[in-house]
Structures are given as structure tokens and as C-alpha cells.
Scaffold this motif. Structure first.
Motif, PDB file in Angstrom:
ATOM      1  N   GLN A   1      38.422  44.623  40.117  1.00  0.00           N
ATOM      2  CA  GLN A   1      39.105  44.175  41.318  1.00  0.00           C
ATOM      3  C   GLN A   1      38.470  42.922  41.893  1.00  0.00           C
ATOM      4  OE1 GLN A   1      39.288  47.582  43.976  1.00  0.00           O
ATOM      5  NE2 GLN A   1      41.490  47.283  44.169  1.00  0.00           N
ATOM      6  N   ALA A   2      39.336  42.055  42.402  1.00  0.00           N
ATOM      7  CA  ALA A   2      38.873  40.951  43.234  1.00  0.00           C
ATOM      8  C   ALA A   2      38.645  41.482  44.641  1.00  0.00           C
ATOM      9  CB  ALA A   2      39.910  39.832  43.237  1.00  0.00           C
TER      10      ALA A   2
ATOM     11  N   ASP B   1      40.104  40.754  47.262  1.00  0.00           N
ATOM     12  CA  ASP B   1      41.363  41.008  47.970  1.00  0.00           C
ATOM     13  C   ASP B   1      42.124  42.198  47.406  1.00  0.00           C
ATOM     14  OD1 ASP B   1      42.373  40.077  45.584  1.00  0.00           O
ATOM     15  OD2 ASP B   1      43.472  38.383  46.451  1.00  0.00           O
ATOM     16  N   GLY B   2      41.527  42.897  46.426  1.00  0.00           N
ATOM     17  CA  GLY B   2      42.151  44.079  45.850  1.00  0.00           C
ATOM     18  C   GLY B   2      42.944  43.832  44.595  1.00  0.00           C
ATOM     19  N   THR B   3      43.158  42.570  44.222  1.00  0.00           N
ATOM     20  CA  THR B   3      43.939  42.250  43.029  1.00  0.00           C
ATOM     21  C   THR B   3      43.193  42.662  41.763  1.00  0.00           C
ATOM     22  OG1 THR B   3      44.879  40.331  44.163  1.00  0.00           O
ATOM     23  CG2 THR B   3      45.077  40.390  41.753  1.00  0.00           C
ATOM     24  N   PRO B   4      43.840  43.374  40.830  1.00  0.00           N
ATOM     25  CA  PRO B   4      43.167  43.709  39.575  1.00  0.00           C
ATOM     26  C   PRO B   4      43.122  42.514  38.628  1.00  0.00           C
ATOM     27  CG  PRO B   4      45.396  44.614  39.583  1.00  0.00           C
ATOM     28  CD  PRO B   4      45.187  43.989  40.923  1.00  0.00           C
ATOM     29  N   GLU B   5      41.914  42.135  38.234  1.00  0.00           N
ATOM     30  CA  GLU B   5      41.736  41.068  37.256  1.00  0.00           C
ATOM     31  C   GLU B   5      41.382  41.696  35.917  1.00  0.00           C
ATOM     32  OE1 GLU B   5      38.690  38.597  38.922  1.00  0.00           O
ATOM     33  OE2 GLU B   5      40.018  37.756  40.462  1.00  0.00           O
TER      34      GLU B   5
ATOM     35  N   ALA C   1      46.496  45.978  33.805  1.00  0.00           N
ATOM     36  CA  ALA C   1      46.595  45.832  35.257  1.00  0.00           C
ATOM     37  C   ALA C   1      47.634  46.792  35.832  1.00  0.00           C
ATOM     38  CB  ALA C   1      46.947  44.387  35.608  1.00  0.00           C
ATOM     39  N   ARG C   2      48.749  46.987  35.114  1.00  0.00           N
ATOM     40  CA  ARG C   2      49.770  47.938  35.567  1.00  0.00           C
ATOM     41  C   ARG C   2      49.236  49.368  35.594  1.00  0.00           C
ATOM     42  NH1 ARG C   2      54.964  47.338  32.030  1.00  0.00           N
ATOM     43  NH2 ARG C   2      55.446  49.278  33.178  1.00  0.00           N
TER      44      ARG C   2
ATOM     45  N   ASP D   1      46.940  49.898  38.611  1.00  0.00           N
ATOM     46  CA  ASP D   1      47.695  50.099  39.842  1.00  0.00           C
ATOM     47  C   ASP D   1      48.457  51.422  39.834  1.00  0.00           C
ATOM     48  OD1 ASP D   1      46.885  47.795  41.139  1.00  0.00           O
ATOM     49  OD2 ASP D   1      48.564  46.586  40.408  1.00  0.00           O
TER      50      ASP D   1
ATOM     51  N   GLU E   1      40.396  51.791  41.826  1.00  0.00           N
ATOM     52  CA  GLU E   1      39.694  50.808  42.640  1.00  0.00           C
ATOM     53  C   GLU E   1      38.416  50.405  41.917  1.00  0.00           C
ATOM     54  OE1 GLU E   1      39.894  51.784  47.162  1.00  0.00           O
ATOM     55  OE2 GLU E   1      39.972  53.708  46.099  1.00  0.00           O
TER      56      GLU E   1
END
Length: 376
Positions: free
Chosen positions: A249-250, A252-256, A305-306, A309, A314
């Protein structure tokens, strides 16, 4: 992510490892690497071991004590060491040391727990729930994501609902096997041979067997039942390439996602078993990054990434895939606390992506410090 102010002094990080699962030794090895990577000038690190009987103790911080030194020499938490527990202290939740020869003493407030725990009673939401109840921040997935991802049967339900491609499988319990073994055999034969029989809530390849015909099913189930009364029987992805992708996670919560890596089993290993994973490295050949067309690697990273989510993960996860001979991709499983041993794929993939091991560990701790406990 929370904007809660962080402590002005060095954050106290409790690295928790060991546990009651069959992956106790691998957790110890992973923790040794994490302990070595945490910067003592930046963090106040406290090593906390969970013995095989479930007792929490103040462990040694020496990473060398937590190494695998041979096939029959696996590390373990020393359950005779001083007992430690989480308890309310002034300002929050802290570690309290209990020694029979002295009054209880506190080590101070814990700012974040790094639960380097693999398998049941650690990676499955149990410890995460305890930490939520105690109001302590921690690295990695929360209660639900940990529980769903640990149970391969429920993981498949969630991922299938999200439209992710999966191998067909059936669930067998000790009760269903005892009540109607012929039905279990019929359902298994419907998958085609060979199949893999694996504990539904296991890891590190403990209890897994590859079965080539119905004659070997009973023994394989018995082996898996030694680790879990719930077992997954899955169609074998014959001729497939085994690849993995890391998710991080970044802030900001975005999965990298990391580069995709491939593992190839050599020698006498028919599949990626315990010895191939953790013992002689010559048993496994690793390509980091994998030699795949850019389109296939991109598809795998998007699916990873899908999946992250879909289960509500997390912090981190490793997502494993098969690339079938026809070029299609199916998801094998998601691990919310992948191995951190020196041979582990997760840190290798991120190192190849530009995040070295110390930076990876530091980022995970910073992610945990930046988020609130409770619903989020």
C-alpha cells in the motif's frame, strides 16, 4: 489513513513471532530478518515471542538465533523466558513483564505491533482482533481480510465473487469424509487427475500432497487433516508456470504492485514443498522479474491489485498465480503476511522493483503508524 499525531520519541515497535501454528519456525526466521532490518536509531524494538503453547515471552533480539541451520535444526521461541503481556498503561496500551522473582514491570506504551506470524492463531485474524480490542496499531491486514485470506475455501468465494479467475476445487471436512467418502471421491474425480490436497488454513506447504489417482486420496486427506479438519482439494494446473506478485500500500491506501517473479522447481521436488521453499536454494530457481510478455505481466499485476482490494487487505500481500499453457492466468491464493525469510519472494520482488528490504520494513511500520485502530 489517519492523521493522528505520532509519538515525539522513537516509536516502540513490538515484533511478535512464533505462535501455535505449524509455521512456528518459519515465523521465527521471518522475524529474525525483520529485527535485523529495523533501524534502532529510528525505532525502539521489542522482540516478543509466542511459544508453541501460546505463552507470550520477552525474546532475544539476536537475529542469528532465529535462523534455519539445517533440515532438522529449526528455530523456536524459548517458552521458559520471562512472560510478557499487553495491558493498559498510562497513555495507552503497553507491554508488562511478569517475572516470578519480582513485581510486574512495564516496558512502556507500544506504538505499533509487527505481527510476523504465519498460519493459524496469528495470520488468520485472531491476533489482529486482540490488537483491535487493545487499541494497538499493527502492520498488515485487519481481522476480516486476514481471516478470509487464511481460509482458502472462503478466499475462493470472495475472489470468485469479484470476478477473478480461479482453479476449480472442492472442500472436504473430517465430518464429510467420515459421513460419505464415496461422495468425496466422486466430487474429487470431477476435478480430473491429478489434484492437490491441502489444509484449507495452512501455509508453508505443510500437509500438502499431489494425488494422481483415487487410490492416493485417502492418505493425502489423512496427511492434510493432521493440520486442519477442513481441506481443499484443487485441480492441478498441469504444465503451468508458477508466478507471484507483491502488493504494497501507498500512504494514501492505493495498492501498488511489484514486478512479477517466477519460481521453477528442480531436482526431486514435484511441487513447491517445504524443502524447496526454505532449505537448499538449489531446489528452486527464481526469475525476478519473470520472463513474461509485458501484457501478461501487466495483467497479473492488475489482478493482484484487484485481489488485494477484494479481500480488503491492508499494508501488504503476496498474490500467487498460475500462467497456463494457453497463456491464460488463474489466481492461486493471497497471503496477507508472506514470508520474510532471506529466501522469500515478497522482499525479492520489491527489491527488484526498487524498494530494498530495510525500506520495505520501514514503510510497513510507517503505514501502521499512520492508520487508526477500529473501523476504517
Amino acid at each position: 489513513m489517519s492523521g493522528t499525531p505520532r509519538p515525539t520519541s522513537r516509536p516502540r515497535v513490538a515484533v511478535v513471532f512464533g505462535g501455535r501454528s505449524s509455521e512456528h519456525a518459519i515465523s521465527c526466521v521471518s522475524a529474525g530478518s525483520v529485527l535485523a532490518a529495523l533501524d534502532p536509531a529510528k525505532y525502539d524494538v521489542v522482540p516478543v515471542g509466542i511459544a508453541r503453547d501460546g505463552r507470550w515471552v520477552l525474546e532475544s533480539g539476536d537475529p542469528e538465533r532465529l535462523r534455519i541451520t539445517g533440515p532438522d535444526v529449526l528455530p523456536a521461541v524459548d517458552g521458559d523466558r520471562t512472560t510478557v503481556s499487553l495491558a493498559r498503561v498510562e497513555g495507552g496500551t503497553g507491554l508488562v513483564v511478569s517475572d516470578p522473582s519480582a513485581p510486574p514491570r512495564t516496558l512502556g506504551e507500544v506504538d505499533v505491533v509487527f505481527p510476523v506470524l504465519h498460519g493459524a492463531w496469528g495470520e488468520d485474524g485472531t491476533v489482529q482482533g486482540m490488537l483491535e480490542m487493545a487499541g494497538v496499531r499493527y502492520v498488515g491486514a485487519g481481522v476480516l481480510a486476514s481471516a478470509v485470506s487464511m481460509d482458502k475455501a472462503f478466499m475462493k468465494v470472495v475472489l470468485a465473487d469479484a470476478g477473478l479467475p480461479l482453479q476449480p476445487s472442492v472442500v472436504v471436512t473430517t465430518r464429510s469424509w467420515a459421513a460419505d467418502p464415496d461422495d468425496v471421491r466422486r466430487r474429487t474425480e470431477g476435478l480430473g487427475w491429478p489434484v492437490f490436497v491441502k489444509p484449507a488454513r495452512g501455509g508453508s506447504s505443510f500437509g500438502i500432497s499431489k494425488v494422481h489417482d483415487v487410490a492416493g486420496l485417502a492418505d493425502a486427506l489423512a496427511t492434510a487433516f493432521e493440520h486442519d479438519p477442513k481441506v481443499l482439494v484443487e485441480a492441478s494446473a498441469e504444465g503451468a508456470r508458477e508466478v507471484e506478485c507483491g502488493v504494497l500500500q501507498a500512504l494514501d491506501g492505493t495498492p501498488e504492485t511489484s514486478v512479477v517473479a517466477e519460481l521453477r522447481i528442480t531436482g526431486d521436488h514435484e511441487f513447491y514443498d517445504f524443502e524447496a521453499k526454505y532449505l537448499p536454494e538449489e531446489s528452486t530457481e527464481l526469475d525476478v522479474p519473470a520472463d513474461l510478455p509485458a501484457e501478461v505481466s501487466g495483467r497479473i499485476r492488475a489482478l493482484a491489485a484487484r485481489a488485494f482490494d477484494a479481500v480488503g487487505a491492508e499494508g501488504l500481500a503476496r498474490v500467487d498465480f498460475f500462467v497456463l499453457p494457453d497463456g491464460s492466468v488463474v489466481l492461486n491464493e493471497i497471503n496477507t503476511m508472506p514470508g520474510f525469510t532471506p529466501l522469500s519472494m515478497y522482499p525479492r520482488m520489491w527489491a527488484a522493483t526498487g524498494v530494498d528490504y530495510p525500506a520495505l520494513v520501514d514503510r510497513l511500520v510507517q503505514l501502521a503508524l499512520a492508520r487508526d485502530t477500529g473501523l476504517r
